[in-house]
Design an enzyme around this catalytic site. Structure first.
Site, PDB file in Angstrom:
ATOM      1  N   ASP A  96       0.854  -1.193   0.000  1.00  0.00           N
ATOM      2  CA  ASP A  96       0.000   0.000   0.000  1.00  0.00           C
ATOM      3  C   ASP A  96       0.888   1.241   0.000  1.00  0.00           C
ATOM      4  O   ASP A  96       1.341   1.703   1.042  1.00  0.00           O
ATOM      5  CB  ASP A  96      -0.905  -0.017   1.238  1.00  0.00           C
ATOM      6  CG  ASP A  96      -1.962   1.071   1.199  1.00  0.00           C
ATOM      7  OD1 ASP A  96      -1.786   2.052   0.449  1.00  0.00           O
ATOM      8  OD2 ASP A  96      -2.964   0.953   1.931  1.00  0.00           O
TER       9      ASP A  96
ATOM     10  N   GLU B 164       8.423  -4.023  -8.842  1.00  0.00           N
ATOM     11  CA  GLU B 164       9.180  -3.299  -7.825  1.00  0.00           C
ATOM     12  C   GLU B 164      10.367  -2.505  -8.372  1.00  0.00           C
ATOM     13  O   GLU B 164      10.630  -1.381  -7.924  1.00  0.00           O
ATOM     14  CB  GLU B 164       9.677  -4.277  -6.754  1.00  0.00           C
ATOM     15  CG  GLU B 164       8.593  -4.791  -5.821  1.00  0.00           C
ATOM     16  CD  GLU B 164       7.932  -6.067  -6.302  1.00  0.00           C
ATOM     17  OE1 GLU B 164       7.360  -6.794  -5.479  1.00  0.00           O
ATOM     18  OE2 GLU B 164       7.995  -6.342  -7.517  1.00  0.00           O
TER      19      GLU B 164
END
Length: 263
Positions: free
Chosen positions: A69, A140
């Protein structure tokens, strides 16, 4: 009130004949992983030690789980979090370890997008089913991060080369390719049908036999435990990098990726 029948902030949980259905339910946050989700799912899985012989993990129709998040991280930075704003990785790693090694059969039922930390949930489960439109990705490195805690679980399922490819390319792969690689065990236009077929068989198995087998399987492969320390250290390193955190905060504020210039 029975623990598994109570209301949860981030999950929808129901228990049916020793099968616990856990749905990640954060529709306003893309089913992203926050501290509350980790805490609540860890509590549910602990209760399943005695109450369930099968655990089915699901998401929303369009997104299974989008990963960390970023909004929570940005809020922590705004509040002056001295630890860099990221989640401490150990509770999430131990949650995935519980899915992988707990005394029940775990099934990830994936529809829509599974990204970043969402791949951790997928690859931690014993059985992975998906619909044919699901996608699986590790994004990522676009933010200077790495899927440090995901990789031990993903490598365990698909091997180093495929996990390395997904990490470096950051491109999502289709359900069909994920099936070919072994990340997904079965996919179909109607994945609910696949799940029903699996549960029909699994319901016939005894809780004691499943628990014994999972203990034995864990003893044969201790890679998750051996990988934990370096995985946690690598996660803390990238989430303590001020430049990475600024990229995350900028994305939350503007929706612009790190390589995109100022509007």
């Amino acid at each position: 009130m029975d623990l598994l029948s109570r209301s949860w902030e981030t999950l929808q949980v129901r228990l049916e004949d020793e099968v616990c259905f856990i749905r990640i339910h954060r529709p306003d946050a893309g089913n992203a992983i926050n501290d509350m989700l980790i805490e609540e799912m860890s509590t549910v899985l602990a209760a399943c030690d005695e109450a369930a012989k099968v655990v089915v993990l699901e998401g929303l129709p369009e997104v299974f789980c989008a990963g960390a998040d970023f909004r929570q991280i940005e809020q922590r930075l705004d509040a002056g979090d001295a630890n860099g704003g990221g989640q401490h990785p150990e509770p999430l790693y131990r949650l995935w370890q519980k899915l992988a090694c707990g005394p029940y059969v775990t099934i990830a039922h994936v529809k829509g997008k599974a990204n970043a930390g969402g791949i951790g949930f997928v690859s931690a489960c014993d059985i992975v089913l998906s619909d044919d439109k699901a996608t699986f990705g590790l994004s990522e490195l676009l933010f200077g991060l790495m899927p440090a805690c995901v990789l031990p679980f993903l490598i365990r399922r698909v091997g180093f080369s495929k996990a390395n490819y997904m990490t470096l390319t950051t491109q999502p792969v289709s359900a069909a390719l994920a099936r070919e690689w072994g990340l997904v065990d079965a996919c179909d236009e109607n994945s609910d049908k696949l799940l029903r077929a699996q549960l029909l068989r699994l319901r016939r198995m005894g809780k004691t036999g499943i628990a014994r087998y999972k203990r034995y399987a864990t003893a044969l492969d201790d890679s998750l435990q051996r990988s934990m320390a370096p995985a946690l250290a690598a996660n803390v390193e990238v989430f303590s990098d001020a430049d990475n955190l600024e990229k995350i905060a900028r994305f939350v504020r503007t929706g612009r990726f790190p390589w995109e210039g100022q509007p």
